[in-house]
Write a protein that holds these residues in place. Sequence first.
Motif, PDB file in Angstrom:
ATOM      1  N   HIS A   1       0.845  -1.190   0.000  1.00  0.00           N
ATOM      2  CA  HIS A   1       0.000   0.000   0.000  1.00  0.00           C
ATOM      3  C   HIS A   1       0.883   1.243   0.000  1.00  0.00           C
ATOM      4  CE1 HIS A   1      -3.604  -2.330   0.605  1.00  0.00           C
ATOM      5  NE2 HIS A   1      -3.132  -2.863   1.719  1.00  0.00           N
ATOM      6  N   ILE A   2       0.653   2.145  -0.954  1.00  0.00           N
ATOM      7  CA  ILE A   2       1.458   3.357  -1.079  1.00  0.00           C
ATOM      8  C   ILE A   2       0.534   4.580  -1.107  1.00  0.00           C
ATOM      9  CG2 ILE A   2       3.073   4.631  -2.544  1.00  0.00           C
ATOM     10  CD1 ILE A   2       4.117   2.001  -3.597  1.00  0.00           C
ATOM     11  N   GLY A   3       0.901   5.608  -0.387  1.00  0.00           N
ATOM     12  CA  GLY A   3       0.166   6.868  -0.447  1.00  0.00           C
ATOM     13  C   GLY A   3      -0.685   7.136   0.779  1.00  0.00           C
ATOM     14  N   ARG A   4      -0.828   8.413   1.099  1.00  0.00           N
ATOM     15  CA  ARG A   4      -1.596   8.802   2.276  1.00  0.00           C
ATOM     16  C   ARG A   4      -3.096   8.579   2.088  1.00  0.00           C
ATOM     17  NH1 ARG A   4       1.340  14.601   3.820  1.00  0.00           N
ATOM     18  NH2 ARG A   4       3.430  13.745   4.226  1.00  0.00           N
ATOM     19  N   ARG A   5      -3.556   8.664   0.850  1.00  0.00           N
ATOM     20  CA  ARG A   5      -4.991   8.498   0.584  1.00  0.00           C
ATOM     21  C   ARG A   5      -5.368   7.041   0.362  1.00  0.00           C
ATOM     22  NH1 ARG A   5      -6.734  12.297  -4.171  1.00  0.00           N
ATOM     23  NH2 ARG A   5      -8.736  11.394  -3.547  1.00  0.00           N
ATOM     24  N   ASN A   6      -4.406   6.160   0.477  1.00  0.00           N
ATOM     25  CA  ASN A   6      -4.665   4.739   0.275  1.00  0.00           C
ATOM     26  C   ASN A   6      -5.560   4.224   1.403  1.00  0.00           C
ATOM     27  OD1 ASN A   6      -4.329   1.824   0.053  1.00  0.00           O
ATOM     28  ND2 ASN A   6      -2.599   2.288  -1.288  1.00  0.00           N
ATOM     29  N   VAL A   7      -6.642   3.537   1.023  1.00  0.00           N
ATOM     30  CA  VAL A   7      -7.593   3.038   2.033  1.00  0.00           C
ATOM     31  C   VAL A   7      -7.136   1.716   2.643  1.00  0.00           C
ATOM     32  CG1 VAL A   7      -9.535   4.215   0.967  1.00  0.00           C
ATOM     33  CG2 VAL A   7      -8.979   1.875   0.259  1.00  0.00           C
ATOM     34  N   ASN A   8      -5.985   1.198   2.186  1.00  0.00           N
ATOM     35  CA  ASN A   8      -5.410  -0.045   2.733  1.00  0.00           C
ATOM     36  C   ASN A   8      -6.418  -1.193   2.714  1.00  0.00           C
ATOM     37  OD1 ASN A   8      -3.087   1.397   3.214  1.00  0.00           O
ATOM     38  ND2 ASN A   8      -3.500   1.720   5.377  1.00  0.00           N
ATOM     39  N   HIS A   9      -7.013  -1.386   1.556  1.00  0.00           N
ATOM     40  CA  HIS A   9      -7.999  -2.455   1.381  1.00  0.00           C
ATOM     41  C   HIS A   9      -7.333  -3.828   1.480  1.00  0.00           C
ATOM     42  CE1 HIS A   9     -11.703  -4.261  -0.171  1.00  0.00           C
ATOM     43  NE2 HIS A   9     -10.934  -5.013  -0.949  1.00  0.00           N
ATOM     44  N   ASN A  10      -8.040  -4.786   2.038  1.00  0.00           N
ATOM     45  CA  ASN A  10      -7.535  -6.158   2.136  1.00  0.00           C
ATOM     46  C   ASN A  10      -7.937  -6.934   0.884  1.00  0.00           C
ATOM     47  OD1 ASN A  10      -6.372  -5.893   4.749  1.00  0.00           O
ATOM     48  ND2 ASN A  10      -8.404  -6.096   5.663  1.00  0.00           N
ATOM     49  N   PHE A  11      -6.998  -7.149  -0.002  1.00  0.00           N
ATOM     50  CA  PHE A  11      -7.262  -7.880  -1.235  1.00  0.00           C
ATOM     51  C   PHE A  11      -7.117  -9.385  -1.003  1.00  0.00           C
ATOM     52  CE2 PHE A  11      -5.751  -3.689  -2.589  1.00  0.00           C
ATOM     53  CZ  PHE A  11      -6.769  -3.314  -3.448  1.00  0.00           C
ATOM     54  N   THR A  12      -7.766 -10.159  -1.860  1.00  0.00           N
ATOM     55  CA  THR A  12      -7.737 -11.619  -1.728  1.00  0.00           C
ATOM     56  C   THR A  12      -7.446 -12.274  -3.074  1.00  0.00           C
ATOM     57  OG1 THR A  12     -10.120 -11.817  -2.135  1.00  0.00           O
ATOM     58  CG2 THR A  12      -9.404 -11.543   0.169  1.00  0.00           C
ATOM     59  N   ILE A  13      -6.924 -13.484  -3.000  1.00  0.00           N
ATOM     60  CA  ILE A  13      -6.746 -14.337  -4.175  1.00  0.00           C
ATOM     61  C   ILE A  13      -7.352 -15.689  -3.849  1.00  0.00           C
ATOM     62  CG2 ILE A  13      -5.114 -15.541  -5.658  1.00  0.00           C
ATOM     63  CD1 ILE A  13      -3.219 -13.266  -5.438  1.00  0.00           C
ATOM     64  N   GLY A  14      -8.378 -16.052  -4.587  1.00  0.00           N
ATOM     65  CA  GLY A  14      -9.030 -17.326  -4.330  1.00  0.00           C
ATOM     66  C   GLY A  14      -9.623 -17.416  -2.929  1.00  0.00           C
ATOM     67  N   GLY A  15     -10.049 -16.289  -2.394  1.00  0.00           N
ATOM     68  CA  GLY A  15     -10.633 -16.262  -1.060  1.00  0.00           C
ATOM     69  C   GLY A  15      -9.628 -16.113   0.064  1.00  0.00           C
ATOM     70  N   SER A  16      -8.356 -16.204  -0.239  1.00  0.00           N
ATOM     71  CA  SER A  16      -7.311 -16.069   0.779  1.00  0.00           C
ATOM     72  C   SER A  16      -6.756 -14.651   0.760  1.00  0.00           C
ATOM     73  CB  SER A  16      -6.172 -17.066   0.528  1.00  0.00           C
ATOM     74  OG  SER A  16      -6.651 -18.397   0.578  1.00  0.00           O
ATOM     75  N   PRO A  17      -6.538 -14.058   1.941  1.00  0.00           N
ATOM     76  CA  PRO A  17      -6.028 -12.676   1.985  1.00  0.00           C
ATOM     77  C   PRO A  17      -4.618 -12.591   1.429  1.00  0.00           C
ATOM     78  CG  PRO A  17      -6.023 -13.653   4.174  1.00  0.00           C
ATOM     79  CD  PRO A  17      -6.758 -14.612   3.286  1.00  0.00           C
ATOM     80  N   LEU A  18      -4.376 -11.522   0.706  1.00  0.00           N
ATOM     81  CA  LEU A  18      -3.050 -11.277   0.128  1.00  0.00           C
ATOM     82  C   LEU A  18      -2.159 -10.677   1.208  1.00  0.00           C
ATOM     83  CD1 LEU A  18      -1.811 -11.594  -2.716  1.00  0.00           C
ATOM     84  CD2 LEU A  18      -2.369  -9.203  -3.135  1.00  0.00           C
ATOM     85  N   PRO A  19      -0.979 -11.262   1.474  1.00  0.00           N
ATOM     86  CA  PRO A  19      -0.091 -10.730   2.520  1.00  0.00           C
ATOM     87  C   PRO A  19       0.295  -9.275   2.254  1.00  0.00           C
ATOM     88  CG  PRO A  19       0.635 -12.896   1.777  1.00  0.00           C
ATOM     89  CD  PRO A  19      -0.420 -12.464   0.829  1.00  0.00           C
ATOM     90  N   VAL A  20       0.159  -8.441   3.275  1.00  0.00           N
ATOM     91  CA  VAL A  20       0.505  -7.029   3.172  1.00  0.00           C
ATOM     92  C   VAL A  20       1.905  -6.812   3.740  1.00  0.00           C
ATOM     93  CG1 VAL A  20      -0.088  -4.677   3.867  1.00  0.00           C
ATOM     94  CG2 VAL A  20      -1.903  -6.329   3.330  1.00  0.00           C
ATOM     95  N   VAL A  21       2.751  -6.105   3.001  1.00  0.00           N
ATOM     96  CA  VAL A  21       4.133  -5.857   3.423  1.00  0.00           C
ATOM     97  C   VAL A  21       4.405  -4.358   3.402  1.00  0.00           C
ATOM     98  CG1 VAL A  21       4.972  -8.098   2.623  1.00  0.00           C
ATOM     99  CG2 VAL A  21       4.974  -6.138   1.060  1.00  0.00           C
ATOM    100  N   SER A  22       5.420  -3.936   4.152  1.00  0.00           N
ATOM    101  CA  SER A  22       5.812  -2.525   4.160  1.00  0.00           C
ATOM    102  C   SER A  22       6.851  -2.225   3.084  1.00  0.00           C
ATOM    103  CB  SER A  22       6.378  -2.137   5.530  1.00  0.00           C
ATOM    104  OG  SER A  22       7.516  -2.934   5.843  1.00  0.00           O
ATOM    105  N   GLN A  23       7.496  -3.271   2.557  1.00  0.00           N
ATOM    106  CA  GLN A  23       8.434  -3.105   1.450  1.00  0.00           C
ATOM    107  C   GLN A  23       8.563  -4.418   0.700  1.00  0.00           C
ATOM    108  OE1 GLN A  23      11.939  -1.841   3.689  1.00  0.00           O
ATOM    109  NE2 GLN A  23      12.841  -3.858   3.500  1.00  0.00           N
ATOM    110  N   CYS A  24       8.909  -4.317  -0.569  1.00  0.00           N
ATOM    111  CA  CYS A  24       9.049  -5.515  -1.398  1.00  0.00           C
ATOM    112  C   CYS A  24      10.088  -5.250  -2.477  1.00  0.00           C
ATOM    113  CB  CYS A  24       7.713  -5.917  -2.020  1.00  0.00           C
ATOM    114  SG  CYS A  24       7.081  -4.726  -3.235  1.00  0.00           S
TER     115      CYS A  24
END
Length: 210
Positions: free
Chosen positions: A50-73
């Motif tokens: 998630h990048i940006g101050r206006r980012n709503v930090n939505h929890n995305f999924t793949i096949g019903g499983s939550p996508l891991p959220v990281v602070s850097q990649c």
Amino acid sequence: VLLYADDVKIIGKAASSADCSLTQADLNAIEQWSATNKLPLSLSKSQCLHIGRRNVNHNFTIGGSPLPVVSQCTDLGLIRSSDFKYNAHISATVNKANRAMGMLLRTFSSRKQPFLLKLFKTYIRPILEYAAPVWNTASAGLDHDVERVQRRFTKRIHGLNQQSYTSRLELLRLDSLAARRQRIDLMTIRKALCGDLSIDCKTIGLFAVQ
């Protein structure tokens, strides 16, 4: 959606639920494609940044499983952070260059100028200049960290350890790394303005004055 050999990268706005719905739709389409073609996705190797101050930090999924959220990649050799700064990448780059420098100096006993210069230009400097137009820093501290690699290496050359860094650069006919990055930036700008790069100059605030 950007496709690579065996990777896919999705970039989208995330300032509203509608924006996130579009990105989730892309993820659903990719998951459906992978199931149809029997090429399962690796959720453990998938990440959401998630990048940006206006980012709503939505929890995305793949096949019903939550996508891991990281602070850097790591993205194509660059470490990208959620704060859109490249401090972590610069630190990792400097450490990698220092390790390469240490390995070369331990492997070869010669400290002759032509030999060491060739080693530096071939194996160390490219590490410090990879994708430089993306991460080139305006921080004096980080700039000093990058420059210190060349400063330390040139001091190991026979007969130059008592010379100042400026004198060593003059004797070796080398530019400082900061000057080289500035030149690389200017070359990249020219290529972008001339249409030699697949970049829409307006999107990055770049335009030519007639």
